[in-house]
Scaffold this motif. Sequence first.
Motif, PDB file in Angstrom:
ATOM      1  N   SER A  75      47.471  47.822  36.523  1.00 25.73           N
ATOM      2  CA  SER A  75      47.354  46.422  36.920  1.00 25.73           C
ATOM      3  C   SER A  75      46.237  46.239  37.936  1.00 25.73           C
ATOM      4  O   SER A  75      45.466  45.278  37.865  1.00 25.73           O
ATOM      5  N   SER A  76      46.135  47.162  38.868  1.00 27.42           N
ATOM      6  CA  SER A  76      45.077  47.098  39.871  1.00 27.42           C
ATOM      7  C   SER A  76      43.706  47.233  39.217  1.00 27.42           C
ATOM      8  O   SER A  76      42.765  46.507  39.572  1.00 27.42           O
ATOM      9  N   ASP A  77      43.577  48.147  38.264  1.00 30.14           N
ATOM     10  CA  ASP A  77      42.312  48.300  37.546  1.00 30.14           C
ATOM     11  C   ASP A  77      41.969  47.032  36.774  1.00 30.14           C
ATOM     12  O   ASP A  77      40.816  46.598  36.746  1.00 30.14           O
ATOM     13  N   ARG A  78      42.970  46.418  36.152  1.00 30.11           N
ATOM     14  CA  ARG A  78      42.761  45.187  35.386  1.00 30.11           C
ATOM     15  C   ARG A  78      42.327  44.052  36.311  1.00 30.11           C
ATOM     16  O   ARG A  78      41.423  43.280  35.969  1.00 30.11           O
ATOM     17  N   VAL A  79      42.950  43.939  37.470  1.00 27.48           N
ATOM     18  CA  VAL A  79      42.572  42.905  38.433  1.00 27.48           C
ATOM     19  C   VAL A  79      41.124  43.109  38.883  1.00 27.48           C
ATOM     20  O   VAL A  79      40.333  42.166  38.951  1.00 27.48           O
ATOM     21  N   SER A  80      40.755  44.350  39.163  1.00 19.88           N
ATOM     22  CA  SER A  80      39.376  44.634  39.581  1.00 19.88           C
ATOM     23  C   SER A  80      38.387  44.246  38.486  1.00 19.88           C
ATOM     24  O   SER A  80      37.344  43.636  38.757  1.00 19.88           O
ATOM     25  N   TYR A  81      38.713  44.590  37.246  1.00 17.41           N
ATOM     26  CA  TYR A  81      37.850  44.254  36.113  1.00 17.41           C
ATOM     27  C   TYR A  81      37.703  42.740  35.984  1.00 17.41           C
ATOM     28  O   TYR A  81      36.597  42.222  35.808  1.00 17.41           O
ATOM     29  N   LEU A  82      38.819  42.018  36.054  1.00 15.27           N
ATOM     30  CA  LEU A  82      38.773  40.564  35.912  1.00 15.27           C
ATOM     31  C   LEU A  82      38.026  39.902  37.071  1.00 15.27           C
ATOM     32  O   LEU A  82      37.328  38.905  36.874  1.00 15.27           O
ATOM     33  N   GLU A  83      38.146  40.440  38.284  1.00 13.60           N
ATOM     34  CA  GLU A  83      37.404  39.894  39.421  1.00 13.60           C
ATOM     35  C   GLU A  83      35.902  40.084  39.227  1.00 13.60           C
ATOM     36  O   GLU A  83      35.114  39.179  39.509  1.00 13.60           O
ATOM     37  N   ARG A  84      35.490  41.269  38.743  1.00 16.57           N
ATOM     38  CA  ARG A  84      34.075  41.506  38.457  1.00 16.57           C
ATOM     39  C   ARG A  84      33.577  40.541  37.384  1.00 16.57           C
ATOM     40  O   ARG A  84      32.495  39.955  37.506  1.00 16.57           O
ATOM     41  N   GLU A  85      34.364  40.379  36.332  1.00 14.94           N
ATOM     42  CA  GLU A  85      33.982  39.486  35.241  1.00 14.94           C
ATOM     43  C   GLU A  85      33.876  38.044  35.731  1.00 14.94           C
ATOM     44  O   GLU A  85      32.955  37.315  35.347  1.00 14.94           O
ATOM     45  N   LEU A  86      34.795  37.616  36.596  1.00  8.76           N
ATOM     46  CA  LEU A  86      34.748  36.269  37.154  1.00  8.76           C
ATOM     47  C   LEU A  86      33.478  36.064  37.977  1.00  8.76           C
ATOM     48  O   LEU A  86      32.807  35.031  37.850  1.00  8.76           O
ATOM     49  N   LYS A  87      33.120  37.040  38.815  1.00  7.98           N
ATOM     50  CA  LYS A  87      31.898  36.921  39.622  1.00  7.98           C
ATOM     51  C   LYS A  87      30.664  36.831  38.735  1.00  7.98           C
ATOM     52  O   LYS A  87      29.756  36.035  39.000  1.00  7.98           O
ATOM     53  N   GLU A  88      30.622  37.646  37.683  1.00  8.33           N
ATOM     54  CA  GLU A  88      29.476  37.602  36.769  1.00  8.33           C
ATOM     55  C   GLU A  88      29.404  36.257  36.063  1.00  8.33           C
ATOM     56  O   GLU A  88      28.326  35.680  35.917  1.00  8.33           O
ATOM     57  N   THR A  89      30.543  35.734  35.629  1.00  9.62           N
ATOM     58  CA  THR A  89      30.571  34.445  34.948  1.00  9.62           C
ATOM     59  C   THR A  89      30.156  33.323  35.898  1.00  9.62           C
ATOM     60  O   THR A  89      29.404  32.421  35.511  1.00  9.62           O
ATOM     61  N   GLN A  90      30.612  33.373  37.144  1.00 10.09           N
ATOM     62  CA  GLN A  90      30.220  32.363  38.122  1.00 10.09           C
ATOM     63  C   GLN A  90      28.722  32.433  38.397  1.00 10.09           C
ATOM     64  O   GLN A  90      28.058  31.403  38.539  1.00 10.09           O
ATOM     65  N   ALA A  91      28.175  33.651  38.453  1.00 15.67           N
ATOM     66  CA  ALA A  91      26.735  33.807  38.679  1.00 15.67           C
ATOM     67  C   ALA A  91      25.952  33.244  37.494  1.00 15.67           C
ATOM     68  O   ALA A  91      24.933  32.559  37.677  1.00 15.67           O
ATOM     69  N   ARG A  92      26.405  33.518  36.267  1.00 12.69           N
ATOM     70  CA  ARG A  92      25.731  32.981  35.084  1.00 12.69           C
ATOM     71  C   ARG A  92      25.822  31.458  35.058  1.00 12.69           C
ATOM     72  O   ARG A  92      24.856  30.776  34.706  1.00 12.69           O
ATOM     73  N   ALA A  93      26.984  30.909  35.421  1.00  8.85           N
ATOM     74  CA  ALA A  93      27.148  29.453  35.437  1.00  8.85           C
ATOM     75  C   ALA A  93      26.230  28.820  36.487  1.00  8.85           C
ATOM     76  O   ALA A  93      25.611  27.777  36.230  1.00  8.85           O
ATOM     77  N   ALA A  94      26.121  29.436  37.650  1.00  9.28           N
ATOM     78  CA  ALA A  94      25.242  28.907  38.699  1.00  9.28           C
ATOM     79  C   ALA A  94      23.786  28.959  38.245  1.00  9.28           C
ATOM     80  O   ALA A  94      23.021  28.009  38.468  1.00  9.28           O
ATOM     81  N   ALA A  95      23.396  30.046  37.587  1.00  6.62           N
ATOM     82  CA  ALA A  95      22.022  30.163  37.088  1.00  6.62           C
ATOM     83  C   ALA A  95      21.763  29.122  36.007  1.00  6.62           C
ATOM     84  O   ALA A  95      20.682  28.505  35.963  1.00  6.62           O
ATOM     85  N   ALA A  96      22.733  28.895  35.127  1.00  2.37           N
ATOM     86  CA  ALA A  96      22.567  27.894  34.071  1.00  2.37           C
ATOM     87  C   ALA A  96      22.463  26.499  34.665  1.00  2.37           C
ATOM     88  O   ALA A  96      21.639  25.677  34.217  1.00  2.37           O
ATOM     89  N   GLU A  97      23.264  26.173  35.671  1.00  4.77           N
ATOM     90  CA  GLU A  97      23.191  24.875  36.332  1.00  4.77           C
ATOM     91  C   GLU A  97      21.836  24.684  37.012  1.00  4.77           C
ATOM     92  O   GLU A  97      21.259  23.607  36.986  1.00  4.77           O
ATOM     93  N   LYS A  98      21.337  25.761  37.593  1.00  8.09           N
ATOM     94  CA  LYS A  98      20.028  25.689  38.261  1.00  8.09           C
ATOM     95  C   LYS A  98      18.936  25.423  37.231  1.00  8.09           C
ATOM     96  O   LYS A  98      18.058  24.591  37.446  1.00  8.09           O
ATOM     97  N   ARG A  99      18.977  26.126  36.079  1.00  8.48           N
ATOM     98  CA  ARG A  99      17.986  25.902  35.022  1.00  8.48           C
ATOM     99  C   ARG A  99      18.088  24.478  34.484  1.00  8.48           C
ATOM    100  O   ARG A  99      17.072  23.819  34.238  1.00  8.48           O
ATOM    101  N   LEU A 100      19.288  23.985  34.306  1.00  7.80           N
ATOM    102  CA  LEU A 100      19.488  22.633  33.811  1.00  7.80           C
ATOM    103  C   LEU A 100      18.949  21.603  34.801  1.00  7.80           C
ATOM    104  O   LEU A 100      18.304  20.629  34.410  1.00  7.80           O
ATOM    105  N   ALA A 101      19.186  21.831  36.082  1.00  9.65           N
ATOM    106  CA  ALA A 101      18.673  20.913  37.101  1.00  9.65           C
ATOM    107  C   ALA A 101      17.151  20.935  37.118  1.00  9.65           C
ATOM    108  O   ALA A 101      16.512  19.890  37.283  1.00  9.65           O
TER     109      ALA A 101
END
Length: 129
Positions: A75-101
């Motif tokens: 469970s701890s490994d899964r939480v770590s994986y999901l937290e990393r994935e969330l950070k990467e997705t948030q970074a991609r979303a921020a980059a996409a919003e910046k490109r769109l702006a």
Amino acid sequence: MRFIALIIAVPIALAAVLFAISNRGLVTLSLWPLPFTLEVPVYLATLVALVIGFLAGGVVAWNAQRRYRRRARRSSDRVSYLERELKETQARAAAAEKRLAEMNRPLSGTAGLPAVTGSGAALPATTVH
């Protein structure tokens, strides 16, 4: 927590010392098929047997909890994986919003030209008279 441990440990240690003082007589220990015998004080034989029993019980309890430790580790490994994935997705979303702006930002000197949207379709320019 240490206070509770002290409340429990001090009487047990006191009882062990009193037991050792009271039972200093010798006892002969032997294991039937082997020709070896050992003479030890009663308190030593008893305390060694208690320590061995305590350790054996600890090993059994530790082994019984293996399934829960494994589940917690997974469970701890899964939480770590999901937290990393969330950070990467948030970074991609921020980059996409910046490109769109940047794509929707009007360029300097193009007041009368149509604005370009993210889909590439031109919108008619509106002028205020």
